[in-house]
Design a protein around this motif. Structure first.
Motif, PDB file in Angstrom:
ATOM      1  N   GLU A 120       0.822  -1.208   0.000  1.00  0.00           N
ATOM      2  CA  GLU A 120       0.000   0.000   0.000  1.00  0.00           C
ATOM      3  C   GLU A 120       0.857   1.259   0.000  1.00  0.00           C
ATOM      4  O   GLU A 120       0.525   2.243  -0.670  1.00  0.00           O
ATOM      5  CB  GLU A 120      -0.959  -0.017   1.192  1.00  0.00           C
ATOM      6  CG  GLU A 120      -1.972  -1.140   1.024  1.00  0.00           C
ATOM      7  CD  GLU A 120      -3.072  -1.132   2.065  1.00  0.00           C
ATOM      8  OE1 GLU A 120      -3.047  -0.288   2.964  1.00  0.00           O
ATOM      9  OE2 GLU A 120      -3.956  -1.989   1.951  1.00  0.00           O
ATOM     10  N   GLU A 176       2.040   1.773  -3.525  1.00  0.00           N
ATOM     11  CA  GLU A 176       0.959   2.302  -4.372  1.00  0.00           C
ATOM     12  C   GLU A 176       0.742   3.790  -4.122  1.00  0.00           C
ATOM     13  O   GLU A 176       0.593   4.578  -5.056  1.00  0.00           O
ATOM     14  CB  GLU A 176      -0.337   1.537  -4.102  1.00  0.00           C
ATOM     15  CG  GLU A 176      -0.328   0.162  -4.720  1.00  0.00           C
ATOM     16  CD  GLU A 176      -1.556  -0.661  -4.380  1.00  0.00           C
ATOM     17  OE1 GLU A 176      -1.785  -1.654  -5.072  1.00  0.00           O
ATOM     18  OE2 GLU A 176      -2.280  -0.325  -3.416  1.00  0.00           O
ATOM     19  N   HIS A 224      -7.989   1.722   1.411  1.00  0.00           N
ATOM     20  CA  HIS A 224      -6.781   1.482   2.214  1.00  0.00           C
ATOM     21  C   HIS A 224      -7.071   1.827   3.677  1.00  0.00           C
ATOM     22  O   HIS A 224      -6.659   1.116   4.593  1.00  0.00           O
ATOM     23  CB  HIS A 224      -5.611   2.346   1.723  1.00  0.00           C
ATOM     24  CG  HIS A 224      -4.926   1.813   0.494  1.00  0.00           C
ATOM     25  ND1 HIS A 224      -3.783   2.365  -0.006  1.00  0.00           N
ATOM     26  CD2 HIS A 224      -5.231   0.780  -0.314  1.00  0.00           C
ATOM     27  CE1 HIS A 224      -3.411   1.693  -1.093  1.00  0.00           C
ATOM     28  NE2 HIS A 224      -4.285   0.731  -1.294  1.00  0.00           N
ATOM     29  N   HIS A 244     -10.895  -4.693  -4.110  1.00  0.00           N
ATOM     30  CA  HIS A 244     -10.010  -3.520  -4.206  1.00  0.00           C
ATOM     31  C   HIS A 244      -8.922  -3.757  -5.275  1.00  0.00           C
ATOM     32  O   HIS A 244      -8.674  -2.903  -6.126  1.00  0.00           O
ATOM     33  CB  HIS A 244      -9.392  -3.314  -2.815  1.00  0.00           C
ATOM     34  CG  HIS A 244      -8.309  -2.297  -2.734  1.00  0.00           C
ATOM     35  ND1 HIS A 244      -8.556  -0.947  -2.690  1.00  0.00           N
ATOM     36  CD2 HIS A 244      -6.957  -2.428  -2.665  1.00  0.00           C
ATOM     37  CE1 HIS A 244      -7.392  -0.299  -2.601  1.00  0.00           C
ATOM     38  NE2 HIS A 244      -6.416  -1.169  -2.588  1.00  0.00           N
ATOM     39  N   GLU A 278      -8.059  -1.808  -8.772  1.00  0.00           N
ATOM     40  CA  GLU A 278      -6.746  -1.234  -9.079  1.00  0.00           C
ATOM     41  C   GLU A 278      -6.243  -1.740 -10.424  1.00  0.00           C
ATOM     42  O   GLU A 278      -5.764  -0.964 -11.253  1.00  0.00           O
ATOM     43  CB  GLU A 278      -5.735  -1.593  -7.983  1.00  0.00           C
ATOM     44  CG  GLU A 278      -5.960  -0.809  -6.719  1.00  0.00           C
ATOM     45  CD  GLU A 278      -5.022  -1.202  -5.594  1.00  0.00           C
ATOM     46  OE1 GLU A 278      -4.855  -0.389  -4.678  1.00  0.00           O
ATOM     47  OE2 GLU A 278      -4.468  -2.329  -5.618  1.00  0.00           O
TER      48      GLU A 278
HETATM   49 FE   LIG Z   1      -4.252  -0.856  -2.778  1.00  0.00          FE
END
Ligand SMILES: [Fe+2]
Ligand SMILES: [Fe+2]
Length: 186
Positions: free
Chosen positions: A53, A56, A82, A116, A120
């Protein structure tokens, strides 16, 4: 250099999709184990999620905001997810890993993660793949690998962080440390 259909091993999209697969396996491993083995898999799952995360947020989101139509709205939605994951992980960290509640909440978190990750891959990664050159995708991939290498593997560096750890939970502390390391504060 001629563009080819073969993607580089440094391509950021391949790197992150590969991490999605590893995270998915770690969810399965955690859910199928019990006791110490479940605890160990859960620690590894949190570590990889924190690094993933942070990468990202530091490397992918800024490009998505600049290069993709409606990018800011897409990024905002992913950041909310997130944040939700961080909240659920904080609850999970307080539960007995062998309790029914832990299994129920971790199963829900896995389902949310799969949804999720699919967003993405469809709304961010594949569009970036279409907008950026292979050189750009490779340099982002190298930055992502470097970030993974320097990100902390433990929730806290020493006793001084115990208070932070207790307040925010190990996942939150790991995520903060990964972010700091990646953007150069660590
Ligand atoms: Fe993510
Ligand atoms: Fe992701």
């Amino acid at each position: 250099m001629a563009q080819t259909a073969i993607q580089s091993p440094n391509d950021v999209v391949d790197f992150l999709v590969n991490q999605h697969e590893k995270i998915q396996s770690l969810f399965a491993e955690t859910l199928s184990a019990s006791g110490k083995a479940r605890e160990k898999a859960f620690v590894e799952l949190r570590r990889l999620l924190a690094v993933h995360e942070a990468v990202e947020e530091a490397i992918v989101h800024p490009r998505v905001e600049r290069k993709i139509a409606e990018g800011a709205a897409v990024v905002e939605k992913r950041l909310e997810e997130h944040h939700e994951a961080k909240t659920v992980l904080k609850k999970l960290e307080k539960l007995d890993v062998d309790s029914e509640e832990f299994t129920r909440q971790l199963t829900e978190l896995r389902d949310a993660f799969l949804d999720h990750a699919e967003h993405e891959e469809n709304d961010e990664f594949s569009k970036l793949g279409g907008e950026l050159t292979s050189d750009e995708l490779e340099s982002m991939g190298r930055a992502a690998k470097l970030a993974e290498a320097i990100a902390p593997t433990r929730p806290h560096p020493g006793v001084e962080s115990q208070v932070v750890n207790l307040l925010a939970g190990p996942f939150a502390a790991m995520l903060d440390r990964a972010r700091d390391a990646i953007i150069g504060k660590g």
